[in-house]
Design a protein around this motif. Structure first.
Motif, PDB file in Angstrom:
ATOM      1  N   SER B   8      11.195 -24.654 -35.704  1.00  0.00           N
ATOM      2  CA  SER B   8      10.904 -24.738 -37.134  1.00  0.00           C
ATOM      3  C   SER B   8      10.656 -23.345 -37.715  1.00  0.00           C
ATOM      4  O   SER B   8      10.967 -23.077 -38.872  1.00  0.00           O
ATOM      5  N   MET B   9      10.115 -22.444 -36.912  1.00  0.00           N
ATOM      6  CA  MET B   9       9.897 -21.079 -37.380  1.00  0.00           C
ATOM      7  C   MET B   9      11.237 -20.349 -37.500  1.00  0.00           C
ATOM      8  O   MET B   9      11.462 -19.596 -38.449  1.00  0.00           O
ATOM      9  N   HIS B  11      14.033 -21.714 -38.165  1.00  0.00           N
ATOM     10  CA  HIS B  11      14.668 -22.260 -39.362  1.00  0.00           C
ATOM     11  C   HIS B  11      14.123 -21.569 -40.616  1.00  0.00           C
ATOM     12  O   HIS B  11      14.867 -21.190 -41.517  1.00  0.00           O
ATOM     13  N   LEU B  12      12.811 -21.379 -40.642  1.00  0.00           N
ATOM     14  CA  LEU B  12      12.194 -20.706 -41.780  1.00  0.00           C
ATOM     15  C   LEU B  12      12.691 -19.270 -41.889  1.00  0.00           C
ATOM     16  O   LEU B  12      13.028 -18.796 -42.981  1.00  0.00           O
TER      17      LEU B  12
END
Lengths: 213, 213
Positions: B8-9, B11-12
């Protein structure tokens, strides 16, 4: 009437300018891009922010970033669990992993000892490092902590700044009480560096740290 | 296994690096700040992105940013509706409003004519400007458009770049067909500027544009 952006855009600019190294003008430029050029990006950025904020946390052992309780480095059985490297921030773990020169486990401090910026040991993960070391020394390490025994070497890889040096010195003292062997990464002229352009301090450090070949 | 940030990081970081002038490394630094130092900011930034993306749109007349159909400048009855200023982007409207030197109405192009970057007139609001001018000339302006009549002056305030100049020239031709008086903002040495450090082109422009005092 002083002239201003519409309220919701002003709010976005305000939030963006809270980010490190983003000033008022950059924030306005980013907001303009997001709202006038690429609204889909605004939406996908928002959802990735929420998703990452929900899912990302710090590893319970080394405080690197992870989505599980323990990070992929702490759970990797292939790493040398007798070698511990202490760094300031997650990006430093990346830099070291890219270099390929270290195969042990980490501890991320999330800061350095910097009295001028109001950063004492308690604002960082230094206390957690000390208790981790002391528990490992007594054989009372947390279950699943890769550091089950006292490390044979603790490498202090904080930055080559005044604060990085002070932090390293502080941790070296703590480790010596626990009889842990401590090293500090070398400081000197960088690869490809020209002596002519190196500053005096770096040159002195590279002389002090000279080795027999 | 190549070593990476949690999904998720990552992706960010990926989303952040799509922003103009934010590279991979800056994106990683921003993501780290948002996820490890200031999670409340990550959440409030996300909600302000969604809110702004929902509410901000372009003014139906001048294409400045607004939350209503028409922007606060187009609806302001105090503005001189016979003077039209054409700019590249909303931030330019701000710059001019700060200067206080213009009290008329605007048209924001959202780009310039730049064949090398694949920006033709159709990627900008140039077509809308032309039909706005032609409708105003015929007395067929849209209801509520501050430009109900042919402007007595159209000021071309695009940037002092090759593209800005080309765009201005193009628009000047269009306007001359409609018999609208057109001016271009002056180019020369900036206030406080030293002749010694001005480039040759700027100096030539400031000579060409010299005025009797």
């Amino acid at each position: 009437m002083s002239f201003r952006y519409p309220p919701s855009m002003r709010h976005l600019i305000n939030e963006l300018s809270k980010l490190p190294s983003i000033g008022e003008k950059s924030a306005a430029r980013l907001a303009y891009h997001l709202l006038a050029k690429d609204i889909p990006l605004a939406r996908s950025l928002a959802s990735s922010l929420v998703e990452a904020a929900e899912n990302t946390k710090l590893c319970v052992h080394c405080f690197f970033l992870t989505e599980a309780d323990a990070c992929s480095l702490c759970t990797d059985g292939q790493r040398d669990r007798h070698s511990l490297c202490v760094v300031e921030k997650p990006a430093d773990v990346f830099a070291l992993e890219r270099s390929g020169g270290f195969r042990g486990v980490y501890h991320v401090l999330h800061g350095v000892w910097s009295p001028l910026k109001g950063m004492g040991p308690e604002q960082t993960k230094m206390g957690q490092l000390m208790s981790r070391l002391s528990r490992a020394s007594k054989g009372e390490a947390q279950q699943d902590d890769p550091l089950q025994e006292k490390p044979s070497e603790m490498i202090l890889a904080t930055g080559a700044t005044v604060e990085g040096d002070a932090t390293a010195l502080y941790l070296a003292n703590v480790a010596s009480e626990l009889e842990i062997s401590v090293t500090r990464i070398a400081q000197g002229i960088p690869k490809g560096g020209d002596l002519e352009y190196a500053d005096e301090l770096t040159l002195n450090l590279s002389l002090e740290g000279r080795r027999k070949i």
